[in-house]
Write a protein that holds these residues in place. Sequence first.
Motif, PDB file in Angstrom:
ATOM      1  N   UNK A  78      10.266  44.425 -16.785  1.00  0.00           N
ATOM      2  CA  UNK A  78      10.014  44.698 -18.183  1.00  0.00           C
ATOM      3  C   UNK A  78       8.754  45.545 -18.283  1.00  0.00           C
ATOM      4  N   UNK A  79       8.398  45.924 -19.500  1.00  0.00           N
ATOM      5  CA  UNK A  79       7.143  46.623 -19.755  1.00  0.00           C
ATOM      6  C   UNK A  79       6.124  45.587 -20.219  1.00  0.00           C
ATOM      7  N   UNK A  80       4.881  45.746 -19.838  1.00  0.00           N
ATOM      8  CA  UNK A  80       3.885  44.751 -20.243  1.00  0.00           C
ATOM      9  C   UNK A  80       3.744  44.653 -21.763  1.00  0.00           C
ATOM     10  N   UNK A  81       4.256  45.657 -22.495  1.00  0.00           N
ATOM     11  CA  UNK A  81       4.258  45.589 -23.955  1.00  0.00           C
ATOM     12  C   UNK A  81       5.092  44.408 -24.448  1.00  0.00           C
ATOM     13  N   UNK A  82       6.038  43.953 -23.630  1.00  0.00           N
ATOM     14  CA  UNK A  82       6.887  42.799 -23.986  1.00  0.00           C
ATOM     15  C   UNK A  82       6.381  41.493 -23.359  1.00  0.00           C
ATOM     16  N   UNK A 232      -0.962  46.791 -27.240  1.00  0.00           N
ATOM     17  CA  UNK A 232      -0.742  45.578 -26.434  1.00  0.00           C
ATOM     18  C   UNK A 232      -1.998  44.749 -26.201  1.00  0.00           C
ATOM     19  N   UNK A 233      -3.160  45.367 -26.255  1.00  0.00           N
ATOM     20  CA  UNK A 233      -4.393  44.667 -25.855  1.00  0.00           C
ATOM     21  C   UNK A 233      -4.683  43.455 -26.737  1.00  0.00           C
ATOM     22  N   UNK A 234      -4.583  43.601 -28.052  1.00  0.00           N
ATOM     23  CA  UNK A 234      -4.858  42.473 -28.947  1.00  0.00           C
ATOM     24  C   UNK A 234      -3.912  41.309 -28.666  1.00  0.00           C
ATOM     25  N   UNK A 235      -2.636  41.625 -28.437  1.00  0.00           N
ATOM     26  CA  UNK A 235      -1.644  40.587 -28.153  1.00  0.00           C
ATOM     27  C   UNK A 235      -1.978  39.862 -26.861  1.00  0.00           C
ATOM     28  N   UNK A 236      -2.393  40.607 -25.833  1.00  0.00           N
ATOM     29  CA  UNK A 236      -2.716  39.979 -24.556  1.00  0.00           C
ATOM     30  C   UNK A 236      -3.935  39.077 -24.679  1.00  0.00           C
ATOM     31  N   UNK A 237      -4.921  39.487 -25.466  1.00  0.00           N
ATOM     32  CA  UNK A 237      -6.091  38.633 -25.691  1.00  0.00           C
ATOM     33  C   UNK A 237      -5.673  37.338 -26.382  1.00  0.00           C
ATOM     34  N   UNK A 253     -10.202  59.066 -19.057  1.00  0.00           N
ATOM     35  CA  UNK A 253     -11.020  58.752 -20.227  1.00  0.00           C
ATOM     36  C   UNK A 253     -10.213  58.291 -21.425  1.00  0.00           C
ATOM     37  N   UNK A 254      -8.975  58.783 -21.572  1.00  0.00           N
ATOM     38  CA  UNK A 254      -8.159  58.394 -22.720  1.00  0.00           C
ATOM     39  C   UNK A 254      -7.833  56.912 -22.687  1.00  0.00           C
ATOM     40  N   UNK A 255      -7.441  56.412 -21.500  1.00  0.00           N
ATOM     41  CA  UNK A 255      -7.162  54.986 -21.342  1.00  0.00           C
ATOM     42  C   UNK A 255      -8.436  54.169 -21.529  1.00  0.00           C
ATOM     43  N   UNK A 256      -9.497  54.605 -20.865  1.00  0.00           N
ATOM     44  CA  UNK A 256     -10.753  53.850 -20.889  1.00  0.00           C
ATOM     45  C   UNK A 256     -11.299  53.734 -22.306  1.00  0.00           C
ATOM     46  N   UNK A 257     -11.156  54.802 -23.081  1.00  0.00           N
ATOM     47  CA  UNK A 257     -11.630  54.807 -24.470  1.00  0.00           C
ATOM     48  C   UNK A 257     -10.897  53.742 -25.290  1.00  0.00           C
ATOM     49  N   UNK A 258      -9.585  53.650 -25.094  1.00  0.00           N
ATOM     50  CA  UNK A 258      -8.784  52.658 -25.819  1.00  0.00           C
ATOM     51  C   UNK A 258      -9.216  51.241 -25.450  1.00  0.00           C
ATOM     52  N   UNK A 259      -9.340  50.983 -24.144  1.00  0.00           N
ATOM     53  CA  UNK A 259      -9.726  49.647 -23.680  1.00  0.00           C
ATOM     54  C   UNK A 259     -11.104  49.275 -24.206  1.00  0.00           C
ATOM     55  N   UNK A 314     -12.606  47.093 -16.700  1.00  0.00           N
ATOM     56  CA  UNK A 314     -13.270  46.425 -17.825  1.00  0.00           C
ATOM     57  C   UNK A 314     -12.654  45.034 -17.989  1.00  0.00           C
ATOM     58  N   UNK A 315     -13.489  44.074 -18.403  1.00  0.00           N
ATOM     59  CA  UNK A 315     -13.062  42.671 -18.453  1.00  0.00           C
ATOM     60  C   UNK A 315     -13.460  42.029 -19.778  1.00  0.00           C
ATOM     61  N   UNK A 316     -12.512  41.271 -20.357  1.00  0.00           N
ATOM     62  CA  UNK A 316     -12.755  40.534 -21.612  1.00  0.00           C
ATOM     63  C   UNK A 316     -12.463  39.064 -21.377  1.00  0.00           C
ATOM     64  N   UNK A 317     -13.341  38.198 -21.895  1.00  0.00           N
ATOM     65  CA  UNK A 317     -13.147  36.753 -21.754  1.00  0.00           C
ATOM     66  C   UNK A 317     -12.890  36.128 -23.120  1.00  0.00           C
ATOM     67  N   UNK A 318     -11.820  35.332 -23.206  1.00  0.00           N
ATOM     68  CA  UNK A 318     -11.416  34.691 -24.473  1.00  0.00           C
ATOM     69  C   UNK A 318     -12.373  33.546 -24.812  1.00  0.00           C
ATOM     70  N   UNK A 319     -12.718  33.473 -26.074  1.00  0.00           N
ATOM     71  CA  UNK A 319     -13.596  32.392 -26.543  1.00  0.00           C
ATOM     72  C   UNK A 319     -12.825  31.079 -26.579  1.00  0.00           C
TER      73      UNK A 319
END
Length: 319
Positions: A78-82, A232-237, A253-259, A314-319
């Motif tokens: 599948x695509x990670x979007x799903x 997809x990023x908000x959903x994954x968080x 840079x285009x990907x990195x800017x979005x992340x 880049x790394x994000x940690x959920x509260x």
Amino acid sequence: MEFVHKSIMLEEVIESLAIKPNGIYVDGTLGGAGHSSEIVKRLGEDGRLIGIDQDGEAIEAATKRLKPYKDKVTIVRSNYAQMKEVLRDLGIPKVDGILLDLGVSSYQLDNAERGFTYREDAPLDMRMDQRNTQTAADIVNTYSETELYHIIRDYGEDRFAKNIAKHIVAARQKQIDQRRQEKPYETTGELIETIKAAIPAKIRATGGHPAKRTFQAIRIELNHELDVLNRSIDTMIDLLNPGGRLSIITFHSLEDRIVKKRFRDNENPCICPPEFPVCMCGRKSKGTVITRKPIVPGEEELEYNKRSKSSKLRVFERA
């Protein structure tokens, strides 16, 4: 051809996920399972790994590589979007870590028949999911000059985008007129020759491969890479347990800017005017950006894996 991919920043990725032996982890871009094979080694009896990839050849290779751990691994094409739907179907509401390793794998680049490379003459394909009917050839042969200009400018960030688009359209019309071909562009080599003709010789001699940016632009457009990432990023968080981490490797840079933006907006979602003494919008932070500056490969990795040069983690940690 064997599906081989040198895992980018392997140690850094494993550390970033802060793996718990009994945790549930998702590799949203499974590839050849380089990162996943290291994640699953650190899981105990109750740990679980979900691997997702849209490339059938990657699924086959990863299944073989992860066979020793099949009791704790589930692989889904599948695509990670799903991802939310994939996890729902598996009865998994939340997970402890998610990894995305974006871009094109070494296998996809080195297998000329996939059409990603601008270093060999091959079918103009570039599909990450070969079940899709549209190919790169369809874009090159059917998009208008304006459409081509916009994707080469926006996704390839090529200063010669206007001239490249103009040359592509002129060359394909000439082919149609002379040979009456409905699809004048069929191979990467044909497109490369047109791109070279659109770029000054002085620049071609000093600025790297002239087709690199155009190929990137067409690949991104064909596979909807930036759209998929952005939505997809908000959903994954939201899929993370408290303390769970989302680690994303980007390659341009285009990907990195979005992340960077999505992480920042999830950490500080308030939209109140700066002059407000207190927050009135009610938007709450979802967590913390662990990487104030992106993690990049060390000198040793850059030496043995040239393709890691532009990568950022880049790394994000959920509260």
